[in-house]
Design a protein around this motif. Structure first.
Motif, PDB file in Angstrom:
ATOM      1  N   ALA A 370       0.815  -1.216   0.000  1.00  0.00           N
ATOM      2  CA  ALA A 370       0.000   0.000   0.000  1.00  0.00           C
ATOM      3  C   ALA A 370       0.849   1.267   0.000  1.00  0.00           C
ATOM      4  N   LEU A 371       1.752   1.372   0.951  1.00  0.00           N
ATOM      5  CA  LEU A 371       2.523   2.604   1.116  1.00  0.00           C
ATOM      6  C   LEU A 371       3.952   2.261   1.506  1.00  0.00           C
ATOM      7  N   ARG A 372       4.823   3.216   1.279  1.00  0.00           N
ATOM      8  CA  ARG A 372       6.187   3.116   1.797  1.00  0.00           C
ATOM      9  C   ARG A 372       6.504   4.390   2.563  1.00  0.00           C
ATOM     10  N   ILE A 373       7.133   4.210   3.723  1.00  0.00           N
ATOM     11  CA  ILE A 373       7.529   5.339   4.562  1.00  0.00           C
ATOM     12  C   ILE A 373       9.022   5.226   4.836  1.00  0.00           C
ATOM     13  N   ASP A 374       9.719   6.353   4.741  1.00  0.00           N
ATOM     14  CA  ASP A 374      11.150   6.397   5.031  1.00  0.00           C
ATOM     15  C   ASP A 374      11.431   7.521   6.018  1.00  0.00           C
ATOM     16  N   ASP A 375      12.281   7.216   6.967  1.00  0.00           N
ATOM     17  CA  ASP A 375      12.772   8.241   7.892  1.00  0.00           C
ATOM     18  C   ASP A 375      14.035   8.838   7.278  1.00  0.00           C
ATOM     19  N   LEU A 376      13.902  10.027   6.701  1.00  0.00           N
ATOM     20  CA  LEU A 376      15.012  10.670   6.005  1.00  0.00           C
ATOM     21  C   LEU A 376      15.771  11.649   6.886  1.00  0.00           C
ATOM     22  N   SER A 377      15.528  11.595   8.194  1.00  0.00           N
ATOM     23  CA  SER A 377      16.220  12.510   9.094  1.00  0.00           C
ATOM     24  C   SER A 377      17.722  12.283   9.056  1.00  0.00           C
ATOM     25  N   THR A 378      18.131  11.034   8.868  1.00  0.00           N
ATOM     26  CA  THR A 378      19.541  10.722   8.669  1.00  0.00           C
ATOM     27  C   THR A 378      19.660   9.701   7.546  1.00  0.00           C
ATOM     28  N   LEU A 379      20.716   9.861   6.726  1.00  0.00           N
ATOM     29  CA  LEU A 379      20.983   8.930   5.641  1.00  0.00           C
ATOM     30  C   LEU A 379      22.318   8.241   5.908  1.00  0.00           C
ATOM     31  N   SER A 380      22.421   7.006   5.497  1.00  0.00           N
ATOM     32  CA  SER A 380      23.652   6.258   5.713  1.00  0.00           C
ATOM     33  C   SER A 380      23.898   5.342   4.527  1.00  0.00           C
ATOM     34  N   VAL A 400      34.915   9.915   3.391  1.00  0.00           N
ATOM     35  CA  VAL A 400      34.549  10.781   2.259  1.00  0.00           C
ATOM     36  C   VAL A 400      33.787   9.926   1.261  1.00  0.00           C
ATOM     37  N   LEU A 401      32.610  10.382   0.844  1.00  0.00           N
ATOM     38  CA  LEU A 401      31.749   9.592  -0.027  1.00  0.00           C
ATOM     39  C   LEU A 401      31.508  10.317  -1.343  1.00  0.00           C
ATOM     40  N   LYS A 402      31.448   9.531  -2.409  1.00  0.00           N
ATOM     41  CA  LYS A 402      31.161  10.071  -3.731  1.00  0.00           C
ATOM     42  C   LYS A 402      30.034   9.268  -4.360  1.00  0.00           C
ATOM     43  N   PHE A 403      29.193   9.977  -5.112  1.00  0.00           N
ATOM     44  CA  PHE A 403      28.048   9.357  -5.772  1.00  0.00           C
ATOM     45  C   PHE A 403      28.121   9.628  -7.265  1.00  0.00           C
ATOM     46  N   ASN A 432      29.701  -5.676   6.377  1.00  0.00           N
ATOM     47  CA  ASN A 432      28.746  -4.606   6.121  1.00  0.00           C
ATOM     48  C   ASN A 432      28.928  -3.498   7.165  1.00  0.00           C
ATOM     49  N   VAL A 433      29.589  -2.403   6.802  1.00  0.00           N
ATOM     50  CA  VAL A 433      29.891  -1.293   7.701  1.00  0.00           C
ATOM     51  C   VAL A 433      28.937  -0.139   7.394  1.00  0.00           C
ATOM     52  N   LYS A 434      28.351   0.430   8.436  1.00  0.00           N
ATOM     53  CA  LYS A 434      27.399   1.533   8.266  1.00  0.00           C
ATOM     54  C   LYS A 434      28.108   2.868   8.435  1.00  0.00           C
ATOM     55  N   VAL A 435      27.973   3.741   7.427  1.00  0.00           N
ATOM     56  CA  VAL A 435      28.570   5.082   7.450  1.00  0.00           C
ATOM     57  C   VAL A 435      27.437   6.099   7.362  1.00  0.00           C
ATOM     58  N   GLU A 436      27.298   6.911   8.405  1.00  0.00           N
ATOM     59  CA  GLU A 436      26.248   7.938   8.416  1.00  0.00           C
ATOM     60  C   GLU A 436      26.751   9.201   7.730  1.00  0.00           C
ATOM     61  N   ILE A 437      25.929   9.754   6.835  1.00  0.00           N
ATOM     62  CA  ILE A 437      26.304  10.968   6.097  1.00  0.00           C
ATOM     63  C   ILE A 437      25.961  12.188   6.943  1.00  0.00           C
ATOM     64  N   LEU A 438      26.918  13.103   7.057  1.00  0.00           N
ATOM     65  CA  LEU A 438      26.738  14.273   7.921  1.00  0.00           C
ATOM     66  C   LEU A 438      26.246  15.499   7.168  1.00  0.00           C
ATOM     67  N   ASP A 439      26.411  15.545   5.871  1.00  0.00           N
ATOM     68  CA  ASP A 439      26.033  16.740   5.101  1.00  0.00           C
ATOM     69  C   ASP A 439      25.199  16.359   3.876  1.00  0.00           C
ATOM     70  N   ALA A 440      24.239  15.478   4.075  1.00  0.00           N
ATOM     71  CA  ALA A 440      23.385  15.047   2.955  1.00  0.00           C
ATOM     72  C   ALA A 440      22.550  16.217   2.442  1.00  0.00           C
ATOM     73  N   ASP A 441      22.246  16.185   1.137  1.00  0.00           N
ATOM     74  CA  ASP A 441      21.372  17.186   0.541  1.00  0.00           C
ATOM     75  C   ASP A 441      20.413  16.501  -0.432  1.00  0.00           C
ATOM     76  N   GLU A 442      19.666  17.314  -1.174  1.00  0.00           N
ATOM     77  CA  GLU A 442      18.615  16.763  -2.035  1.00  0.00           C
ATOM     78  C   GLU A 442      19.165  16.044  -3.259  1.00  0.00           C
ATOM     79  N   LYS A 443      20.462  16.161  -3.522  1.00  0.00           N
ATOM     80  CA  LYS A 443      21.021  15.503  -4.699  1.00  0.00           C
ATOM     81  C   LYS A 443      21.126  13.988  -4.535  1.00  0.00           C
ATOM     82  N   ILE A 444      21.228  13.528  -3.306  1.00  0.00           N
ATOM     83  CA  ILE A 444      21.390  12.087  -3.077  1.00  0.00           C
ATOM     84  C   ILE A 444      20.123  11.536  -2.429  1.00  0.00           C
ATOM     85  N   LYS A 445      19.753  10.338  -2.871  1.00  0.00           N
ATOM     86  CA  LYS A 445      18.504   9.732  -2.429  1.00  0.00           C
ATOM     87  C   LYS A 445      18.732   8.257  -2.130  1.00  0.00           C
ATOM     88  N   PRO A 446      17.923   7.683  -1.211  1.00  0.00           N
ATOM     89  CA  PRO A 446      18.061   6.261  -0.904  1.00  0.00           C
ATOM     90  C   PRO A 446      17.993   5.410  -2.167  1.00  0.00           C
TER      91      PRO A 446
END
Length: 530
Positions: A370-380, A400-403, A432-446
């Motif tokens: 039916a629906l999908r919900i994402d918590d976008l408060s933090t991205l990793s 340092v991450l590049k997309f 599987n190592v989790k890296v949290e992004i500190l300066d995410a913006d609208e250019k990058i998406k899950p």
């Protein structure tokens, strides 16, 4: 003779053409070498800081994600959200038509009432058990008190004495509330008020007199040498003025109280307290009359019978209810409540609606998305680190991450989670190592892929060589160095590396020299050297 002449002419022509051709060929080769050398790229060796990184790839994901599925069948009645809407945990997002629900869901309401009633009955039995035990204790105490007549008589006499004292206190309080003061008391209070007023007035006059002296120009001081003397006199007068003012106010308040009529509310309260105390005294006297000669055989028999009844009731309830029955009743109640919620979809956490797959009027079944919900408060990014590098990774390390979706942009992050076990895939083991992004913006998406360089150490002021300049021959690294017009291969010793540079530990090289980069595989320096 003619043949000799021909040979001579041919030899002469060859003698002229061959040197000229060789010179032309040499000139052409030099021209091509200069043109090729001009196209070669080079960079200068410099000293600087080097961040040693562990490289890994991964996929960007939200802090939390949930795909909401229907748990029953029916027709969608209402969809309350659209993609991009922010929702809070527990918020109703969509619901089904009640008339379209299966019979099991419709009957769940009746099951809920029945389950709640059964659970209340079982829980209430625990209360009855406690009440039965208390009834036994009370009956035993009453029988013991009856048989112990001396103790009961003493308690009854004590109750009478306390009740009598309460009556006297209530009578005295009523007298105080309703009694009017005598004229003599009123006259005395008035005299005290007048006296306090006169004292206050005298003190105020003295205070004002000194204050006026202080306010006069200094040339008019006739009896004091400075203003400080007046201030010393004024300080105790300030205190006395405040004291006299308070005394006057108290005298006025007391005089006014004496003139006030009796408060009807206070009278009613005092009379009510007296009536209650008298009623308690009468009850205490009746209790004393009842037990002063001791209980009769009939009274003892009644108390014994009451004890037997209480014990019989206790036997009935002392075993209590089987805890399994209560657990089953609670489970049945929870199941009925869950069934009633099947016609709703609620947000499991705070987030953003990222996908809506249903519309009003759609016919759905159990497990229909039916629906999908994402918590976008933090991205990793969950990056796959090789077993070779995993022991260098620690929580809190910078990355340092590049997309590919955001070329030329670098994002910064930190390691927030390390796995306890690795996963085997394709003959290699990754973690599987989790890296949290500190300066995410609208250019990058899950869902986007990323390359992360996790900084495992930092080197300061080292000689750096671009990775694009490094070549290998028989597993030995070397660089092509441009010195003047000569290109020379030099074997080197390398240290730590990042994704762009490598530490140069040894080799016949100095800062400021130029090394060739981005050379083709078949590069031959001999073609460029004279």
């Amino acid at each position: 003779m003619k043949n000799k002449n021909r040979l001579f002419i041919v030899g002469l022509v060859l003698a002229i053409l061959i040197p000229a051709g060789w010179l032309a060929l040499r000139a052409l080769q030099e021209r091509n070498s200069r043109l090729a050398a001009a196209e070669l790229q080079s960079e200068v060796l410099t000293r600087g800081d080097l961040n040693v990184t562990a490289q890994a790839d991964g996929v960007l994901q939200a802090n939390q994600s949930a795909q909401l599925l229907w748990k029953t069948s029916g027709t969608v009645a209402q969809v309350n959200v659209r993609p991009g809407d922010r929702v809070t945990a527990g918020e109703a997002l969509a619901n089904l038509e009640h008339t379209s629900l299966p019979q099991s869901v419709i009957l769940a309401r009746a099951d809920l009432i029945s389950a709640q009633r059964d659970l209340d009955g079982l829980l209430n039995s625990q209360t009855r058990r406690a009440e039965a035990l208390k009834a036994v204790e009370d009956a035993q105490q009453a029988l013991e008190d009856a048989r112990d007549n001396d103790s009961a008589q003493a308690q009854a006499l004590e109750a009478v004495a306390q009740a009598q004292k309460a009556v006297k206190d209530a009578e005295l309080n009523l007298a105080i509330v309703t009694k009017r003061p005598s004229q003599q008391v009123i006259d005395q209070a008035y005299a005290n008020l007048v006296l306090a007023e006169n004292v206050l007035e005298q003190t105020r006059q003295q205070h004002d007199k000194i204050q006026r002296q202080l306010n006069k120009p200094e040339r008019n001081y006739q009896f004091f040498e400075s203003k400080s003397l007046y201030r010393k006199i004024l300080e105790p007068l300030d205190l006395k003025l405040a004291t006299d003012q308070r005394a006057y106010e108290q005298a006025l308040e007391k005089y006014n109280q004496l003139l006030e009529p009796v408060d009807p509310v206070n009278r009613m309260v005092a009379e009510g307290n007296l009536a209650l105390a008298q009623a308690k005294l009468a009850q205490a006297e009746r209790d004393w009359e009842r037990i002063k000669d001791g209980p009769s055989q009939a009274e003892i028999a009644v108390l014994e019978a009451q004890l037997v009844d209480a014990q019989r009731e206790w036997e009935r309830w002392k075993g209590g209810v089987d805890p399994a029955e209560i657990t089953a009743a609670k489970a049945r109640l929870a199941a009925a409540q869950a069934a009633l919620e099947e016609d709703h979809l609620r947000a499991p956490f705070d987030g953003v609606v990222t996908e809506v797959l249903i519309h009003a009027g759609d016919r759905v079944t159990s497990d229909t998305p039916a629906l999908r919900i994402d918590d976008l408060s933090t991205l990793s990014v969950n990056v796959q680190v090789s077993e070779i590098d995993i022991n260098q990774i620690r929580k809190g390390q910078a990355a340092v991450l590049k997309f590919d979706a955001a070329p030329g942009v670098e994002y910064h992050g930190r390691v927030t989670q390390l796995p306890l076990v690795g996963e085997e895939a394709g003959g290699s083991v990754n973690f599987n190592v989790k890296v949290e992004i500190l300066d995410a913006d609208e250019k990058i998406k899950p869902g986007m892929t990323s390359t992360a360089g996790i900084i495992v150490s930092s080197l300061k002021d080292v000689l750096l060589v671009p990775n694009r300049a490094i070549h290998y021959l028989d597993a030995r690294p070397f660089l092509y160095v441009q010195r003047g017009r000569q290109i020379t291969p030099i074997e080197v010793e390398l240290g730590a590396s990042s994704d762009t540079d490598t530490q140069l530990l040894g080799g016949d090289l100095q800062p400021g020299e130029r090394v060739l980069v981005d050379l083709p595989e078949d590069f031959n320096p001999r073609a460029f050297n004279r």
